[in-house]
Design a protein around this motif. Structure first.
Motif: not given
Length: 476
Positions: A372-378, A400-409
């Motif tokens: 991820a190089k420190g990126a946020s995926f939200d 990090l992507i899985r958690e963003a998907l759980a929050r927003h999709a």
């Protein structure tokens, strides 16, 4: 600088590699007293050092922090961060630091009897390589001697010092290269977009943005900006340019005066025409752009703007875009299987690039993950959620992507493969095929770097394409 000014000049080259070694050789050939310093002292570095020492170049391995005694100039490779002790020592000693691009710029007038080719420069977080290659194709279609150079293709040192003469150069410049290029003055330049990237190198988003903005300094004809990205226009306003240099925007919508844009599937120019308040020049059709994804149309408009700034006729823009073929792993369709398209955009190594890729298709089964190089995926997931049929996650930072998907999709089915081995790609393609329905696109747009699983994004894309072809054979 004339060649005589280099004779006996004590120059330190910081770093071996793809730019350090050519710089050392060029400087040595000009008569400079060259010392190369390098942090590493591994087998590869020792082999490279032996090659340079055979020419008479001094090389210090395992000691990249100390400024050699008597140094009058430091020429650095782009990867060396500005906070290195060597550069602090150079500043304290009043020694200038240049990059290899700056060196090429200074040497461009050193060939007797040759008029240096003007530079049309491109930078931005994403799309640089594609835009520069499109620009080169357009210039070639106009009958001009040109090359795609800089952070792509031919090295700038080769371009300015080699035997081949050019009318104009299409130059890709990274933020690293611009940081070390204080006197660069392009004919015209474009900043395609700005998004957080390489913050660890620059120290802050503000510093990264400022280095990108250097590309506009001293422009003589046009500063090309992205009307959809106000930060790029802000950089134009802040730039110190030559009198008469114009701000030229590009937009995916209907262009205003001094802009290029799109009207009814046609790329049009309202910047480089007479009476631009009332007239527009047709340049090409959207269908002439390969692929016609929105962000790639933006790349084509930026390339067209730079070409038109150089005086290229409209027909050459059309012919150049028709002749252009994208590099592998950049929104490259691999196959259609059971009415599902499989698309390789392994080059989407950050969230900004992945967002552009995801915006080009609907509905999508998304294959993502890596470093991820420190990126946020939200924000990426929030903007793309409605397009997602499903997601298949691989790589070290997939959580990090899985958690963003759980929050927003939360409605999107997610397959977490929990794998970081190269053999994960066939499994990812198989899971994506299971989730996909006719009319869908299975899209590899990782939004992450590849080095946790693959040598580079090319190898990751090749693994995806191989897995898709195997799936096609299986279902044939």
């Amino acid at each position: 600088m004339s060649t005589e000014q280099w004779r006996g000049k004590r120059v330190t080259v910081a770093g071996l590699g793809v730019s350090g070694i050519p710089a050392a050789k060029v400087l040595h050939g000009l008569g400079a007293l060259v010392t190369v310093v390098n942090d590493g002292d591994d087998e590869r570095s020792r082999t490279q050092a032996a090659e340079l020492r055979a020419l008479g170049v001094t090389v210090r391995l395992g000691d990249g922090a100390t400024l050699p005694e008597g140094a009058e100039l430091v020429v650095t490779t782009p990867g060396w961060q500005p906070d290195k002790p060597l550069f602090k020592a150079a500043a304290e000693a009043g020694v200038e630091v240049w990059g290899d691009v700056e060196l090429a710029w200074r040497l461009r007038e050193s060939r007797p009897g040759r008029t240096p080719a003007p530079w049309l420069a491109v930078t931005g977080t994403n799309g640089k390589t594609t835009t520069v290659r499109m620009l080169a194709a357009i210039l070639q279609a106009a009958g001009l001697r040109t090359a795609a150079v800089g952070n792509i293709g031919v090295s700038l040192l080769d371009a300015v010092l080699g035997d081949e003469e050019y009318d104009v150069l299409a130059v890709e410049l990274s933020s690293y290269q611009l940081h070390w290029s204080p006197s660069l003055r392009a004919h015209s330049a474009a900043v395609l977009n700005l998004a957080p990237d390489h913050i660890d190198w620059h120290g802050s988003m503000a510093a990264y943005t400022a280095d990108k903005g250097r590309v506009y300094e001293g422009n003589t004809v046009a500063c090309v900006y992205n009307a959809a990205d106000p930060a790029t226009e802000d950089l134009v306003r802040e730039a110190d340019v030559e009198e008469g240099c114009r701000a030229i925007g590009f937009t995916l919508g209907t262009p205003g005066p001094s802009q290029l844009g799109v009207v009814d599937g046609i790329l049009v120019d309202r910047a480089f025409v007479e009476n631009r308040r009332e007239h527009a020049q047709e340049l090409a059709e959207v269908a002439d752009v390969d692929p016609p994804a929105p962000h790639n149309i933006a790349n084509a408009l930026a390339a067209a703007a730079l070409a038109r700034a150089y005086g290229v006729p409209a027909a050459a823009v059309r012919d150049g875009l028709r002749a252009f073929r994208p590099d592998p792993h950049r929104i490259e369709k691999v196959a259609d299987i059971a009415e599902v398209a499989y698309v390789d955009d392994s080059k989407a190594t950050n969230t900004h690039a992945a967002e552009a890729s995801l915006a080009a298709y609907d509905p999508i089964v998304w294959i993502a993950g890596g470093l991820a190089k420190g990126a946020s995926f939200d924000e990426l997931v929030r903007k793309s959620a409605k397009r997602l049929r499903g997601a298949v996650l691989i790589g070290a930072d997939r959580a990090l992507i899985r958690e963003a998907l759980a929050r927003h999709a939360p409605q999107v089915p997610v397959v977490d493969l929990d794998r970081t081995d190269t053999g994960a790609m066939p499994a990812a393609v198989a899971e994506a095929a299971r989730l996909a329905r006719p009319g869908d696109t299975v899209l590899l747009a990782p939004a992450c770097a590849s080095m946790d699983m693959f040598v580079n994004y090319n190898k990751r894309g090749e693994a995806f394409a191989e897995a898709v072809r195997a799936l096609a054979d299986e279902r044939a």
